[in-house]
Design an enzyme around this catalytic site. Structure first.
Site, short mmCIF file in Angstrom:
data_model
loop_
_atom_site.label_atom_id
_atom_site.label_comp_id
_atom_site.label_asym_id
_atom_site.label_seq_id
_atom_site.Cartn_x
_atom_site.Cartn_y
_atom_site.Cartn_z
N ALA A 83 0.84 -1.21 0.00
CA ALA A 83 0.00 0.00 0.00
C ALA A 83 0.87 1.25 0.00
CB ALA A 83 -0.91 0.01 1.22
N THR A 101 0.45 8.02 4.29
CA THR A 101 0.36 6.59 3.95
C THR A 101 1.75 5.93 3.94
OG1 THR A 101 -1.71 6.71 2.74
CG2 THR A 101 -0.18 4.98 2.07
N THR A 135 10.95 1.01 -4.01
CA THR A 135 11.22 1.45 -5.38
C THR A 135 12.69 1.83 -5.57
OG1 THR A 135 10.79 3.30 -6.89
CG2 THR A 135 10.42 3.74 -4.59
N ASP A 136 13.14 1.78 -6.80
CA ASP A 136 14.51 2.23 -7.11
C ASP A 136 14.64 3.75 -7.04
OD1 ASP A 136 13.09 2.89 -9.42
OD2 ASP A 136 14.48 1.95 -10.81
N GLU A 137 13.49 4.45 -6.97
CA GLU A 137 13.54 5.92 -7.01
C GLU A 137 14.20 6.49 -5.75
OE1 GLU A 137 10.15 7.90 -8.67
OE2 GLU A 137 9.46 6.07 -9.64
N TYR A 160 7.44 11.73 -3.41
CA TYR A 160 7.15 10.29 -3.43
C TYR A 160 8.36 9.49 -2.98
CZ TYR A 160 6.85 5.57 -5.41
OH TYR A 160 6.90 4.21 -5.59
N LYS A 164 9.08 7.13 0.38
CA LYS A 164 9.44 5.71 0.27
C LYS A 164 10.79 5.48 0.96
CE LYS A 164 7.55 2.75 -1.53
NZ LYS A 164 6.46 1.84 -1.11
N ASN A 189 10.65 0.47 -12.67
CA ASN A 189 9.29 0.72 -13.19
C ASN A 189 8.62 -0.55 -13.68
OD1 ASN A 189 10.68 3.38 -13.33
ND2 ASN A 189 8.71 4.02 -14.17
N ASN A 190 7.41 -0.76 -13.22
CA ASN A 190 6.61 -1.90 -13.66
C ASN A 190 5.62 -1.49 -14.75
OD1 ASN A 190 5.98 -4.19 -10.93
ND2 ASN A 190 7.78 -2.93 -11.24
N ASP A 298 8.37 19.88 -18.80
CA ASP A 298 8.95 18.79 -18.02
C ASP A 298 8.40 18.77 -16.59
OD1 ASP A 298 10.49 16.58 -17.62
OD2 ASP A 298 12.43 17.58 -17.89
N GLY A 301 12.02 18.62 -11.22
CA GLY A 301 12.94 17.67 -10.55
C GLY A 301 12.98 16.30 -11.20
P1 NAD Z 1 -0.97 1.72 -6.93
O1 NAD Z 1 -1.05 3.19 -6.72
O2 NAD Z 1 -1.48 1.13 -8.19
O3 NAD Z 1 -1.74 0.97 -5.74
C1 NAD Z 1 -1.62 1.37 -4.40
C2 NAD Z 1 -2.72 0.68 -3.60
O4 NAD Z 1 -2.57 1.07 -2.22
C3 NAD Z 1 -4.14 1.08 -4.04
O5 NAD Z 1 -4.96 -0.06 -4.11
C4 NAD Z 1 -4.59 2.01 -2.92
O6 NAD Z 1 -6.00 1.98 -2.72
C5 NAD Z 1 -3.84 1.44 -1.73
N1 NAD Z 1 -3.65 2.44 -0.66
C6 NAD Z 1 -3.18 3.71 -0.80
N2 NAD Z 1 -3.16 4.31 0.40
C7 NAD Z 1 -3.60 3.41 1.31
C8 NAD Z 1 -3.79 3.44 2.71
N3 NAD Z 1 -3.53 4.54 3.43
N4 NAD Z 1 -4.26 2.33 3.33
C9 NAD Z 1 -4.53 1.21 2.62
N5 NAD Z 1 -4.39 1.13 1.28
C10 NAD Z 1 -3.92 2.22 0.64
O7 NAD Z 1 0.55 1.34 -6.68
P2 NAD Z 1 1.43 0.20 -7.35
O8 NAD Z 1 2.02 0.71 -8.60
O9 NAD Z 1 0.66 -1.08 -7.36
O10 NAD Z 1 2.63 0.10 -6.29
C11 NAD Z 1 2.55 -0.83 -5.21
C12 NAD Z 1 3.81 -0.70 -4.38
O11 NAD Z 1 4.95 -0.98 -5.17
C13 NAD Z 1 4.05 0.72 -3.82
O12 NAD Z 1 4.56 0.59 -2.53
C14 NAD Z 1 5.07 1.32 -4.75
O13 NAD Z 1 5.87 2.28 -4.08
C15 NAD Z 1 5.87 0.10 -5.13
N6 NAD Z 1 6.54 0.15 -6.46
C16 NAD Z 1 5.82 0.45 -7.58
C17 NAD Z 1 6.45 0.45 -8.82
C18 NAD Z 1 5.68 0.75 -10.10
O14 NAD Z 1 6.32 0.86 -11.16
N7 NAD Z 1 4.37 0.86 -10.07
C19 NAD Z 1 7.81 0.15 -8.91
C20 NAD Z 1 8.52 -0.15 -7.73
C21 NAD Z 1 7.86 -0.17 -6.51
P1 TYD Z 2 5.67 7.30 -14.48
O1 TYD Z 2 4.89 6.21 -15.12
O2 TYD Z 2 4.92 8.40 -13.81
O3 TYD Z 2 6.70 6.59 -13.48
P2 TYD Z 2 7.92 7.23 -12.63
O4 TYD Z 2 7.80 8.70 -12.60
O5 TYD Z 2 7.68 6.63 -11.28
O6 TYD Z 2 9.19 6.74 -13.30
O7 TYD Z 2 6.61 7.96 -15.56
C1 TYD Z 2 7.58 7.20 -16.28
C2 TYD Z 2 8.38 8.15 -17.12
O8 TYD Z 2 7.52 8.73 -18.13
C3 TYD Z 2 8.93 9.34 -16.34
O9 TYD Z 2 10.21 9.68 -16.87
C4 TYD Z 2 7.95 10.46 -16.61
C5 TYD Z 2 7.47 10.15 -18.02
N1 TYD Z 2 6.08 10.53 -18.35
C6 TYD Z 2 5.81 11.24 -19.51
O10 TYD Z 2 6.72 11.60 -20.29
N2 TYD Z 2 4.51 11.55 -19.79
C7 TYD Z 2 3.47 11.21 -18.97
O11 TYD Z 2 2.30 11.56 -19.26
C8 TYD Z 2 3.77 10.47 -17.78
C9 TYD Z 2 2.66 10.06 -16.84
C10 TYD Z 2 5.09 10.14 -17.52
#
Ligand code: NAD
Ligand code: TYD
Length: 367
Positions: A83, A101, A135-137, A160, A164, A189-190, A298, A301
């Site tokens: 979450a 959160t 996350t790697d961020e 963000y 994290k 990134n997934n 852009d 940051g």
């Molecule tokens: P997402 O935003 O799709 O989902 C987040 C979920 O958490 C949602 O279902 C939301 O309702 C729930 N949530 C938010 N606040 C909450 C709270 N206070 N209590 C209970 N539930 C709550 O996120 P995601 O992309 O599925 O990411 C999941 C995890 O993986 C996160 O911790 C994120 O930092 C990490 N992560 C994501 C990516 C990516 O590329 N998406 C990459 C690396 C790590």
């Molecule tokens: P994003 O999916 O928001 O993931 P993160 O910022 O966590 O890496 O963005 C991926 C990359 O794409 C990031 O460099 C920002 C860029 N981006 C765009 O160029 N246009 C967009 O509309 C969005 C949402 C992201």
């Protein structure tokens, strides 16, 4: 028998992880705790929601009495903590929810696990494990060369990634100070099914299908290391079950791509798919979709490059990505084409009405 709490299980990675977990451990009891923020979607759990051994609780991870009651009632002995508030752009305009959160929520879970699993500094819940999904961020931005390893110094640049990073440090401290059995993963990134359409990949796919402008930030040369979500889920499962306590594992796809190259590839895939599947009437566009690309201001940051060295998890847990970028991307494009109702419902706001009428009362009763 394990009783696993998955926080954020109705989100993108969480829902994919729950499906993966159910297939690997059908014997385990799985409880999802999810607040169902804008990013959470109970429909993502449709395939498992009626299965025995699966339980959904709508609620907030910062709600200590609720978290306490779940630990007590379900005898939780494993946590997969996903979450989070997860979108960088939202963290720039509204960081408070991220602090609540990502930092306070993680703190609440750690405190509850500590109370239930430790006694006088010793682990009383044998085999208990807390997987913190990060996350790697947190490592900040790379130049043209180099990779993030588990030893790279933290240098978060957005609200963000700062929150994290804060949660990662808390998790680390609970291991070193109290002996809480924790493991942390830091993933790149997934992309894949169920990703909320504000993130790059689904946003580009959907806008390309609709013939809408595709926003590319800055010069489009920012680089991310892309991983198909099912490969991430496998890494999370291995880390949860076999990761060494107190360790962190970097997870990545060995698939670095500049944003503009991804966007161009998605456009050509959609052009092909619409033609091959005979969908031109549904998704009309009289020019190659690449022409929809629109460079916009852009992100403040904006980190330039992320790239993961995942040799530790490969060597120690035998994990490696199974899907090539092309394969994962094709699967993702096909999923969004096949699941138009899913994203239409979200984009039109209809999902909230659908959710209230189908689940609202029931979830209120249970939470
Ligand atoms: P997402 O935003 O799709 O989902 C987040 C979920 O958490 C949602 O279902 C939301 O309702 C729930 N949530 C938010 N606040 C909450 C709270 N206070 N209590 C209970 N539930 C709550 O996120 P995601 O992309 O599925 O990411 C999941 C995890 O993986 C996160 O911790 C994120 O930092 C990490 N992560 C994501 C990516 C990516 O590329 N998406 C990459 C690396 C790590
Ligand atoms: P994003 O999916 O928001 O993931 P993160 O910022 O966590 O890496 O963005 C991926 C990359 O794409 C990031 O460099 C920002 C860029 N981006 C765009 O160029 N246009 C967009 O509309 C969005 C949402 C992201």
């Amino acid at each position: 028998m394990r009783s696993i709490l998955v926080t954020g299980g109705a989100g993108f990675i969480g829902a994919n992880f729950v499906a993966y977990l159910r297939s690997k451990r059908p014997d385990a009891r799985v409880t999802v705790l999810d607040k169902l923020t804008y990013a959470g979607n109970i429909e993502n759990l449709k395939a498992v929601e009626k299965e025995t051994g699966f339980n959904f609780v709508k609620g907030d991870i910062t709600d200590a009495p609720l978290v306490e009651s779940i630990f007590a009632k379900e005898a939780i002995d494993a946590v997969a903590h996903l979450a989070a508030e997860s979108h960088v752009d939202r963290s720039i305009t509204g960081p408070k929810a991220f602090i609540e959160t990502n930092v306070l929520g993680t703190f609440t879970l750690l405190e509850t696990a500590k109370r239930h699993w430790l006694s006088d500094g010793a682990l009383k819940a044998h085999g208990a494990r807390f997987l913190h999904v990060s996350t790697d961020e947190v490592y900040g931005s790379l130049g043209d060369e180099g990779y993030f390893t588990e030893k790279t110094a933290y240098s978060p640049n957005s609200p963000y990634s700062a929150t994290k990073a804060g949660s990662d440090h808390l998790v680390r401290a609970y291991f070193h100070t109290y002996g809480l059995p924790v493991i942390t993963t830091n993933c790149s990134n997934n992309y894949g099914q169920y990703q909320f359409p504000e993130k790059l990949m689904p946003l580009v796919i959907i806008n390309a299908l609709k013939g809408a402008p595709i926003p590319v930030y800055g010069d489009g040369r920012n680089v991310r290391d892309w991983l198909y979500v099912e490969d991430h889920c496998e890494a999370l499962y291995l880390a949860l079950e076999h990761g060494a306590l107190g360790e962190t594992y970097n997870v990545g796809g060995r698939s670095e791509r500049a944003n503009i190259d991804i966007v161009r590839r998605v456009c050509s895939m959609i052009d092909e798919a619409v033609k091959d599947k005979g969908l031109a009437a549904l998704y009309p566009c009289d020019k190659p979709r690449e022409s929809l690309i629109t460079f916009v201001k852009d992100r403040p940051g904006h980190d330039r490059r992320y790239a993961i060295d995942c040799s530790k998890i490969e060597a120690q847990l035998g994990w490696s990505p199974r899907h090539s970028f092309e394969d994962g991307l094709q699967r993702t494009v096909d999923w969004y084409i096949a699941n138009r109702r899913w994203w239409e419902r979200i984009l039109s706001g209809e999902y909230m009405r659908f959710y209230e009428s189908n689940y609202g009362a029931r979830l209120k009763e249970r939470s």
